[in-house]
Scaffold this motif. Structure first.
Motif, PDB file in Angstrom:
ATOM      1  N   ALA A 165      32.572   4.464  12.949  1.00 36.77           N
ATOM      2  CA  ALA A 165      32.458   3.551  11.808  1.00 36.77           C
ATOM      3  C   ALA A 165      31.570   4.152  10.730  1.00 36.77           C
ATOM      4  O   ALA A 165      31.812   3.976   9.534  1.00 36.77           O
ATOM      5  CB  ALA A 165      31.908   2.206  12.261  1.00 36.77           C
ATOM      6  N   TYR A 166      30.514   4.814  11.169  1.00 35.39           N
ATOM      7  CA  TYR A 166      29.594   5.488  10.232  1.00 35.39           C
ATOM      8  C   TYR A 166      29.288   6.879  10.779  1.00 35.39           C
ATOM      9  O   TYR A 166      28.212   7.104  11.321  1.00 35.39           O
ATOM     10  CB  TYR A 166      28.276   4.732  10.136  1.00 35.39           C
ATOM     11  CG  TYR A 166      28.252   3.524   9.246  1.00 35.39           C
ATOM     12  CD1 TYR A 166      28.278   3.664   7.853  1.00 35.39           C
ATOM     13  CD2 TYR A 166      28.162   2.252   9.788  1.00 35.39           C
ATOM     14  CE1 TYR A 166      28.229   2.553   7.038  1.00 35.39           C
ATOM     15  CE2 TYR A 166      28.111   1.135   8.975  1.00 35.39           C
ATOM     16  CZ  TYR A 166      28.147   1.297   7.603  1.00 35.39           C
ATOM     17  OH  TYR A 166      28.082   0.198   6.803  1.00 35.39           O
ATOM     18  N   PRO A 167      30.211   7.820  10.664  1.00 30.46           N
ATOM     19  CA  PRO A 167      29.911   9.144  11.216  1.00 30.46           C
ATOM     20  C   PRO A 167      28.777   9.782  10.411  1.00 30.46           C
ATOM     21  O   PRO A 167      28.899   9.942   9.201  1.00 30.46           O
ATOM     22  CB  PRO A 167      31.214   9.922  11.016  1.00 30.46           C
ATOM     23  CG  PRO A 167      32.226   8.922  10.542  1.00 30.46           C
ATOM     24  CD  PRO A 167      31.476   7.772   9.950  1.00 30.46           C
ATOM     25  N   LYS A 168      27.689  10.114  11.090  1.00 30.02           N
ATOM     26  CA  LYS A 168      26.548  10.675  10.376  1.00 30.02           C
ATOM     27  C   LYS A 168      26.672  12.195  10.358  1.00 30.02           C
ATOM     28  O   LYS A 168      26.537  12.859  11.375  1.00 30.02           O
ATOM     29  CB  LYS A 168      25.244  10.258  11.054  1.00 30.02           C
ATOM     30  CG  LYS A 168      24.019  10.733  10.284  1.00 30.02           C
ATOM     31  CD  LYS A 168      22.746  10.182  10.893  1.00 30.02           C
ATOM     32  CE  LYS A 168      21.541  10.907  10.326  1.00 30.02           C
ATOM     33  NZ  LYS A 168      20.701  11.530  11.320  1.00 30.02           N
ATOM     34  N   LEU A 169      26.981  12.703   9.159  1.00 32.27           N
ATOM     35  CA  LEU A 169      27.206  14.142   9.030  1.00 32.27           C
ATOM     36  C   LEU A 169      25.919  14.877   8.727  1.00 32.27           C
ATOM     37  O   LEU A 169      25.794  16.054   9.021  1.00 32.27           O
ATOM     38  CB  LEU A 169      28.244  14.405   7.932  1.00 32.27           C
ATOM     39  CG  LEU A 169      29.574  13.656   8.112  1.00 32.27           C
ATOM     40  CD1 LEU A 169      30.499  13.897   6.949  1.00 32.27           C
ATOM     41  CD2 LEU A 169      30.241  14.070   9.423  1.00 32.27           C
ATOM     42  N   GLY A 170      24.978  14.190   8.072  1.00 34.13           N
ATOM     43  CA  GLY A 170      23.714  14.835   7.722  1.00 34.13           C
ATOM     44  C   GLY A 170      22.740  13.805   7.191  1.00 34.13           C
ATOM     45  O   GLY A 170      22.992  12.592   7.296  1.00 34.13           O
ATOM     46  N   GLU A 171      21.641  14.315   6.662  1.00 33.50           N
ATOM     47  CA  GLU A 171      20.639  13.425   6.076  1.00 33.50           C
ATOM     48  C   GLU A 171      20.274  13.922   4.698  1.00 33.50           C
ATOM     49  O   GLU A 171      20.300  15.128   4.439  1.00 33.50           O
ATOM     50  CB  GLU A 171      19.363  13.423   6.939  1.00 33.50           C
ATOM     51  CG  GLU A 171      19.532  12.773   8.285  1.00 33.50           C
ATOM     52  CD  GLU A 171      18.249  12.799   9.097  1.00 33.50           C
ATOM     53  OE1 GLU A 171      17.176  12.998   8.505  1.00 33.50           O
ATOM     54  OE2 GLU A 171      18.323  12.623  10.324  1.00 33.50           O
ATOM     55  N   ILE A 172      19.964  12.982   3.795  1.00 34.44           N
ATOM     56  CA  ILE A 172      19.432  13.385   2.504  1.00 34.44           C
ATOM     57  C   ILE A 172      17.937  13.613   2.693  1.00 34.44           C
ATOM     58  O   ILE A 172      17.220  12.668   3.031  1.00 34.44           O
ATOM     59  CB  ILE A 172      19.666  12.294   1.435  1.00 34.44           C
ATOM     60  CG1 ILE A 172      21.155  11.969   1.359  1.00 34.44           C
ATOM     61  CG2 ILE A 172      19.131  12.743   0.079  1.00 34.44           C
ATOM     62  CD1 ILE A 172      21.509  10.847   0.424  1.00 34.44           C
ATOM     63  N   PRO A 173      17.492  14.835   2.545  1.00 36.16           N
ATOM     64  CA  PRO A 173      16.086  15.101   2.843  1.00 36.16           C
ATOM     65  C   PRO A 173      15.156  14.515   1.789  1.00 36.16           C
ATOM     66  O   PRO A 173      15.549  14.328   0.634  1.00 36.16           O
ATOM     67  CB  PRO A 173      16.011  16.629   2.851  1.00 36.16           C
ATOM     68  CG  PRO A 173      17.158  17.082   2.020  1.00 36.16           C
ATOM     69  CD  PRO A 173      18.201  16.009   2.039  1.00 36.16           C
TER      70      PRO A 173
END
Lengths: 323, 288
Positions: free
Chosen positions: B197-205
């Protein structure tokens, strides 16, 4: 042998009412009321004595009177001279003097202290429901709560040194009711209740009549072993719900904008919240009332909801549009 | 027809009517909250209906093994945690409420940061959650409540998509210790669908500290589509409750025996991992 009872804080409504009610319910007892200022109207059945708790004469007074029961009800007095600094001074030093005198009094049998549930603190990491034995999480901000933590420590020391006497600590939730002048009651009387944006804390209050009843019961009926008990109106409300029950609007404010809010309300004097009170209005506090029911207040006259309702804006005013 | 009013299907007109009633009650303060802050009126009349739209029409949640939850009395549901923002806690709560014959309320245990956060903390309490702490859990068990814990916590919802359905560490097993001390059964729960539903590909640093959140995720749609990017992908969800693990047969003293506690914790974790694998093996399509 007749009992000699002294009640501190008779300059305040709580202490005066407790002294009067103890005298009425306990005809065998001689009741002396201690206050730092002369009382405006004499309290029936109570002989008032003007004395500063910090003075050295207190010990002589306690000894010469052959005091058997001490009711320390001045810790929560909201109108002490000298502001918060004066309040802290008289609370800490006054309690030390009073309990030191009590410890030396051979006739002493029982000590009652009116404390506050603020000793539990108010924070995001506090337990959802406090029991009397739960300690505060982290350190408390300067305020009555911290005074009472210290006073309670002195009471425990007294209980250790005087195993022949009993102590009852009655921790009262914020006292409300018509005409009551505690910080919480004053806050709830604001025309618009400022709240902290994003927070709707759980609150409990106790009606002044129940607070008096609990202290009187604690005085007249000493426990078998020393007791610490939390006293609050049963049930829990959120701050926004409290505002709805009171019939007052509430307004979320960003933290740090207290000054702007006061200006907006045109009440520069009001709602200058202490850190202690602001923590409460951010994180809330709930105490377990099971022990209260079993001991000092088996039949409370008010719940938290009805205690708040006793301060509600009358319906006619609400609907008639005369703020 | 059963006399039980269906809380799951209301016509639009009925829903609007219900909402106007509830707004009226709230204006008068005419509702009750419990000591933990649970506000039944708010939760049943406003919160659940909103998320039921997601539950029924978006994720089309399929619930298995609801009979493994007791009809009454305390139990501890232990679930995997995934999907970047932790929507799974809400869906499991709704699954129990809507599918259980007694419409039981599931009371989630949340991390400290949740209750420190403005708004989120208030809503969490209002909808039945409380802080994951020994005192609160003991109190809930003593009151016979159904409690849910997501022991992976942030490590679970914040893990990258490539690690989907791989259970993270379970911590020191404080939840097991409380369950054993109270003799409360543990019910493993596996949620499939939340990862997609919310694939987390990365983070905004950098930004997360400023915003006061643990991380700001990058997903296939966020932040690229702006506000629209917070709409979850319409994955098909399966929530399965496994057979209860009894703890009343263990000695109460094992609640403070680290070895015994970790053994139960490992067993529960392995069970959930096995359930996840089994569901995934039989899944034909992520969105079907």
């Amino acid at each position: 042998m007749s009992e000699v009872v002294i009640v501190t804080g008779i300059g305040d409504r709580l202490g005066a009412a407790v002294a009067a009610e103890v005298a009425r319910r306990w005809p065998d007892a001689e009741v002396f009321g201690l206050g730092s200022a002369p009382v405006a109207t004499p309290i029936p059945g109570v002989e008032s004595i003007r004395v500063d708790l910090r003075s050295r004469t207190l010990a002589d007074l306690v000894r010469t009177l052959d005091v058997s029961v001490i009711v320390h009800a001045s810790l929560l007095d909201p109108k002490v001279r000298g502001g918060r600094a004066g309040q802290k001074d008289v609370n800490i030093l006054g309690t030390m003097r009073l309990l030191a005198a009590a410890e030396r009094s051979e006739s002493l049998r029982h000590v009652v202290v009116a404390s506050t549930t603020a000793v539990h603190g108010a924070g995001a990491r506090s337990p959802a429901v406090h029991v009397a034995s739960s300690a505060a999480v982290g350190s408390l901000p300067d305020g009555i709560g911290r005074d009472c933590v210290e006073a309670e420590g002195q009471v425990r020391a007294l209980a250790r040194h005087r195993p022949d006497a009993t102590t009852t600590v009655v921790r009262l939730a914020d006292i409300v009711g018509p005409g009551v002048e505690t910080p919480m009651a004053e806050y709830l009387r604001l025309p618009i209740l400022p709240t902290r944006l994003g927070h709707d804390p759980r609150l409990q209050v106790v009606h002044i009549d129940d607070a008096i009843a609990a202290l009187v019961e604690a005085t007249i009926t000493p426990p078998d072993t020393s007791l610490v008990v939390d006293v609050a109106g049963e049930g829990v409300v959120t701050l926004s719900q409290a505002a709805a029950i009171l019939g007052r609007p509430w307004m979320p404010v960003l933290p740090g904008l207290g000054g702007a809010t006061r200006a907006l309300l045109g009440r520069s004097d009001a709602a200058r919240l202490t850190t202690e009170h602001r923590d409460l209005l951010t994180w809330g506090r709930v105490v377990d009332t099971t022990l209260m029911r079993a001991t000092v207040l088996p039949e409370p006259a008010y719940t938290t909801r009805t205690a708040l309702a006793s301060m509600a804006v009358p319906r006619a005013v609400r609907e008639g549009g005369h703020p | 027809m059963s006399p039980e009013p269906s809380r799951t299907r209301l016509s639009v007109a009925e829903q609007l009517d219900a909402w106007s009633d509830v707004i009226d009650r709230r204006r008068r303060g005419d509702y009750e909250i419990d000591a933990f802050g649970y506000d039944e009126d708010f939760t049943e009349a406003l919160w659940f209906p909103l998320f039921r739209l997601l539950y029924q029409h978006w994720f089309r949640v399929e619930v298995r093994g609801i009979e493994n939850l007791p009809a009454e009395g305390p139990a501890l549901v232990v679930s995997n945690h995934s999907g970047t923002i932790g929507l799974d806690a809400l869906m499991v709560q709704l699954a129990v409420h809507d599918e259980h014959p007694r419409h039981r309320l599931l009371r989630s245990l949340g991390a400290d940061f949740l209750f420190e956060a403005p708004l989120a903390g208030s809503i969490a309490r209002r909808t039945g959650a409380t802080r994951a702490s020994k005192a609160d859990v003991e109190r809930l068990f003593a009151a016979g409540e159904l409690v849910a814990v997501f022991p992976e916590g942030l490590k679970g919802i914040g893990k990258p998509f490539k690690n989907r359905y791989r259970l993270q560490r379970f911590g020191r097993g404080g939840f097991v210790s409380s369950a054993v001390a109270a003799g409360v059964p543990i019910i493993p729960c596996a949620v499939v669908g939340a990862e997609e539903a919310y694939p987390k590909l990365g983070e905004i640093p950098g930004l997360s500290k400023l915003a006061g959140v643990p991380y700001i995720p990058i997903t296939p749609t966020f932040p690229w589509l702006g506000v629209l990017g917070i709409i979850p992908l319409p994955s098909k969800w399966i929530i399965e409750f496994g057979e209860p693990v009894r703890t009343d047969t263990m000695a109460a003293t094992s609640s403070d025996d680290p070895a015994a506690v970790l053994e139960v914790s490992d067993h529960v974790r392995a069970t959930i991992q096995r359930m996840l694998h089994a569901i995934l093996r039989n899944r034909t399509s992520v969105f079907g």
